[in-house]
Motif scaffolding. Structure first.
Motif, PDB file in Angstrom:
ATOM      1  N   GLN A 144       0.828  -1.206   0.000  1.00  0.00           N
ATOM      2  CA  GLN A 144       0.000   0.000   0.000  1.00  0.00           C
ATOM      3  C   GLN A 144       0.863   1.256   0.000  1.00  0.00           C
ATOM      4  OE1 GLN A 144      -3.229   2.531   2.638  1.00  0.00           O
ATOM      5  NE2 GLN A 144      -3.096   0.344   3.014  1.00  0.00           N
TER       6      GLN A 144
ATOM      7  N   TRP B 180      -6.687  10.089   6.459  1.00  0.00           N
ATOM      8  CA  TRP B 180      -7.292   8.906   5.845  1.00  0.00           C
ATOM      9  C   TRP B 180      -6.754   7.676   6.556  1.00  0.00           C
ATOM     10  CZ3 TRP B 180     -10.494   8.563   1.307  1.00  0.00           C
ATOM     11  CH2 TRP B 180     -10.917   9.823   0.835  1.00  0.00           C
TER      12      TRP B 180
ATOM     13  N   VAL C 109      -6.847   3.671   6.774  1.00  0.00           N
ATOM     14  CA  VAL C 109      -7.189   2.581   5.862  1.00  0.00           C
ATOM     15  C   VAL C 109      -6.606   1.266   6.360  1.00  0.00           C
ATOM     16  CG1 VAL C 109      -7.496   3.917   3.744  1.00  0.00           C
ATOM     17  CG2 VAL C 109      -5.207   3.297   4.461  1.00  0.00           C
TER      18      VAL C 109
ATOM     19  N   CYS D  81      -4.989  -2.653   1.305  1.00  0.00           N
ATOM     20  CA  CYS D  81      -5.588  -1.761   0.319  1.00  0.00           C
ATOM     21  C   CYS D  81      -4.531  -1.319  -0.686  1.00  0.00           C
ATOM     22  CB  CYS D  81      -6.188  -0.519   0.980  1.00  0.00           C
ATOM     23  SG  CYS D  81      -7.656  -0.830   1.996  1.00  0.00           S
TER      24      CYS D  81
ATOM     25  N   TRP E 289      -3.878   1.866  -3.472  1.00  0.00           N
ATOM     26  CA  TRP E 289      -4.317   3.170  -3.971  1.00  0.00           C
ATOM     27  C   TRP E 289      -4.168   3.212  -5.489  1.00  0.00           C
ATOM     28  CZ3 TRP E 289      -6.509   6.910  -0.975  1.00  0.00           C
ATOM     29  CH2 TRP E 289      -6.399   6.754   0.407  1.00  0.00           C
TER      30      TRP E 289
ATOM     31  N   PRO F  39      -4.981   8.287  -5.582  1.00  0.00           N
ATOM     32  CA  PRO F  39      -5.051   8.977  -4.287  1.00  0.00           C
ATOM     33  C   PRO F  39      -5.424  10.448  -4.404  1.00  0.00           C
ATOM     34  CG  PRO F  39      -2.778   8.403  -4.862  1.00  0.00           C
ATOM     35  CD  PRO F  39      -3.663   7.686  -5.826  1.00  0.00           C
TER      36      PRO F  39
ATOM     37  N   ALA G  82      -9.116  10.772  -4.352  1.00  0.00           N
ATOM     38  CA  ALA G  82      -9.651  10.487  -3.028  1.00  0.00           C
ATOM     39  C   ALA G  82      -9.420  11.659  -2.076  1.00  0.00           C
ATOM     40  CB  ALA G  82      -9.009   9.218  -2.481  1.00  0.00           C
TER      41      ALA G  82
ATOM     42  N   ALA H  54     -14.103   4.156  -3.003  1.00  0.00           N
ATOM     43  CA  ALA H  54     -13.413   3.011  -2.407  1.00  0.00           C
ATOM     44  C   ALA H  54     -14.383   1.850  -2.284  1.00  0.00           C
ATOM     45  CB  ALA H  54     -12.853   3.381  -1.035  1.00  0.00           C
TER      46      ALA H  54
ATOM     47  N   LEU I 134      -9.556   3.587  -4.576  1.00  0.00           N
ATOM     48  CA  LEU I 134      -8.932   2.782  -3.530  1.00  0.00           C
ATOM     49  C   LEU I 134      -9.561   1.399  -3.547  1.00  0.00           C
ATOM     50  CD1 LEU I 134      -7.050   2.689  -0.962  1.00  0.00           C
ATOM     51  CD2 LEU I 134      -9.090   3.328   0.363  1.00  0.00           C
TER      52      LEU I 134
ATOM     53  N   HIS J 145      -9.872  -2.155  -1.642  1.00  0.00           N
ATOM     54  CA  HIS J 145      -9.643  -2.984  -0.457  1.00  0.00           C
ATOM     55  C   HIS J 145      -9.763  -4.440  -0.897  1.00  0.00           C
ATOM     56  CE1 HIS J 145     -11.141  -4.660   3.640  1.00  0.00           C
ATOM     57  NE2 HIS J 145      -9.830  -4.769   3.539  1.00  0.00           N
TER      58      HIS J 145
END
Length: 337
Positions: free
Chosen positions: A47, A131, A133, A137, A139, A142, A145, A246, A268, A270
């Motif tokens: 990440q 942020w 997270v 995850c 990105w 970004p 976001a 996300a 994003l 996950h």
């Protein structure tokens, strides 16, 4: 000039002998705390790379409960931690003051997010964008976001479309709705993303602490998701669903989950089922400092989707099954030495 957004990953490192269950960890059993730690650190490293390689202004942070996490790791885990340091991730320490009771084994560390918030936010800078997270995850965009960070007291999150009676660690949307005396089952607040201003996040922690202390006997909410969902149902935290940015994406042929309609369009990803698979392979490239291909893959949505198994093709499944079989054989050989 305002400070860049804080991007906070957090990881509670278990001690040998702890009892815990993390179903998607792919860590080879619940008794090896060092292997579990390495698995999650692999995700944190990847990440961090997805952030750094994007070239977007931000401050990545990793919060753990140990001042010297290297002491709790095996050689591989220490190599991964070194890769995280090379990526310029600032490390902070916070004790697990919000842990559930010792009887909780499933997702025991989920409430550590509240301690991470306390470690990274300051009352002196309530407007700092933060942020938080989950480590697993990636990105993709970004900058898009960060531009969506709420400007007021709202908290950006991802809601999960569970059926009202779907049991999640002992609670359902319906049971939490009944606890909150709400007319309808509330949205389920996923724990993989909490984003907002530092002041709003500090208020979130205070709210959750008060609700947890006042929870009726027999109605304890052991995970952060259950507690956040309850707070949202009561209207004590104002959540804004950013599932357009996300999403929780399950990969592989057997998950049965309702994934986002267009995962490639998200900023994003996950990827809980990619621990020990695509995260592990990408982390290996980082520990060996061979990142040319990883950089190219992360820069392109199609290549990133292939690397992280969003394209559930037969060829991808065969490749993954073969790779996993080879890793199991390698581990078995090492353990016999």
């Amino acid at each position: 000039m305002s400070a860049p957004p804080l991007v906070v990953q957090y990881l509670y490192l278990h001690a040998p002998g702890d009892t815990y269950t993390y179903p998607s960890a792919r860590a080879g059993g619940g008794s090896d705390a060092r292997r579990l730690a390495a698995r999650y650190l692999e995700c944190a490293a990847v990440q961090a790379a997805s952030l750094r390689f994007a070239g977007v202004a931000c401050e990545p942070v990793l919060v753990t409960n140990l001042a010297d996490p290297a002491a709790a790791l095996d050689d591989h885990g220490r190599r991964v931690l070194d890769a995280i340091d090379r990526l310029g991730v600032r490390r902070l320490t916070a004790p697990y003051d919000h842990a559930p009771g010792p009887e909780v084994e499933m997702f025991y560390s989920s409430r550590y997010v509240f301690d991470a918030i306390g470690a990274v936010t300051s009352a002196d800078d309530p407007q700092r964008a933060v942020w938080l997270v989950d480590v697993d995850c990636v990105w993709r965009d970004p900058a898009r976001a960060f531009a969506a960070t709420p400007e007021d007291d709202a908290i950006a999150c991802v809601t999960i479309g569970y059926p009202p009676d779907w049991d999640v660690s002992g609670h359902t949307r319906a049971s939490i709705g009944a606890l909150a005396n709400s007319a309808e089952p509330p949205p389920w607040i996923g724990g993989e993303l909490l984003a907002g201003r530092a002041g709003a996040l500090r208020e979130l922690v205070a709210t959750c602490e008060a609700l947890d202390a006042a929870a009726p006997s027999g109605a304890r909410l052991p995970t952060e998701e259950a507690l956040l969902t309850y707070a949202g149902a009561l209207g004590q935290i104002r959540f804004t669903d950013r599932s357009d940015l996300a999403g929780r994406i399950w990969t592989g042929p057997r998950h049965g989950a309702a994934n986002p309609p267009d995962p490639k369009a998200l900023a994003l990803w996950h990827l809980p089922s990619e621990k020990g698979l695509s995260f592990r392979r990408a982390a290996r490239a980082l520990t060996r400092d061979r990142t040319t291909r990883l950089r190219a893959d992360l820069a392109d949505a199609g290549r990133a989707a292939h690397r992280f198994n969003l394209d559930n093709s037969t060829a991808t499944r065969v490749r993954n099954d073969t790779w996993l079989a080879a890793q199991k054989l390698r581990s078995a050989i090492i353990e016999r030495r």
